[in-house]
Scaffold this motif. Structure first.
Motif, short mmCIF file in Angstrom:
data_model
loop_
_atom_site.label_atom_id
_atom_site.label_comp_id
_atom_site.label_asym_id
_atom_site.label_seq_id
_atom_site.Cartn_x
_atom_site.Cartn_y
_atom_site.Cartn_z
N SER A 1 10.50 -9.84 17.35
CA SER A 1 10.16 -11.36 17.88
C SER A 1 10.48 -11.32 19.51
O SER A 1 9.81 -12.01 20.34
N TYR B 1 9.00 -18.34 15.63
CA TYR B 1 9.68 -18.39 14.34
C TYR B 1 10.36 -17.16 14.19
O TYR B 1 11.29 -17.34 13.12
N GLY B 2 10.29 -16.02 14.81
CA GLY B 2 11.03 -15.03 14.43
C GLY B 2 12.59 -15.14 14.70
O GLY B 2 13.51 -14.58 13.97
N VAL C 1 4.98 -15.70 15.87
CA VAL C 1 5.94 -14.58 15.85
C VAL C 1 7.09 -14.70 16.75
O VAL C 1 8.27 -14.74 16.36
N ILE D 1 13.47 -8.19 12.42
CA ILE D 1 12.73 -9.34 12.72
C ILE D 1 12.99 -9.84 14.44
O ILE D 1 12.16 -10.07 14.90
#
Length: 75
Positions: A25, A52-53, A49, A21
């Motif tokens: 991101s 919030y990643g 992305v 993740i």
């Protein structure tokens, strides 16, 4: 004293998931910067992305850290 402790599968999965993740991101943030420099319209999904990643990856790594502390305390 050289003792090796096998890492539980859940911790390995969460670590790899959080790392994936975070990499996705960071790649999204790099693409956003390139698109911004080229004056291209930014996609809202890519912004989500990128936004919030990294916090999600950080929270997952904190969960892995808590699981690791709990495991070490037991042994």
């Amino acid at each position: 004293m050289n003792t090796t402790v096998k890492t539980p599968a859940v911790q390995r999965f969460l670590t790899l998931f959080a790392g994936g993740i975070a990499i996705i991101s960071l790649a999204a943030l790099a693409v956003i910067l390139v698109q911004y420099a080229m004056s291209v319209a930014l996609s809202p999904q890519l912004l989500a992305v990128g936004l919030y990643g990294l916090p999600v990856a950080f929270i997952l790594l904190m969960v892995v850290l808590a699981l690791n502390f709990r495991e070490r305390r037991r042994s």
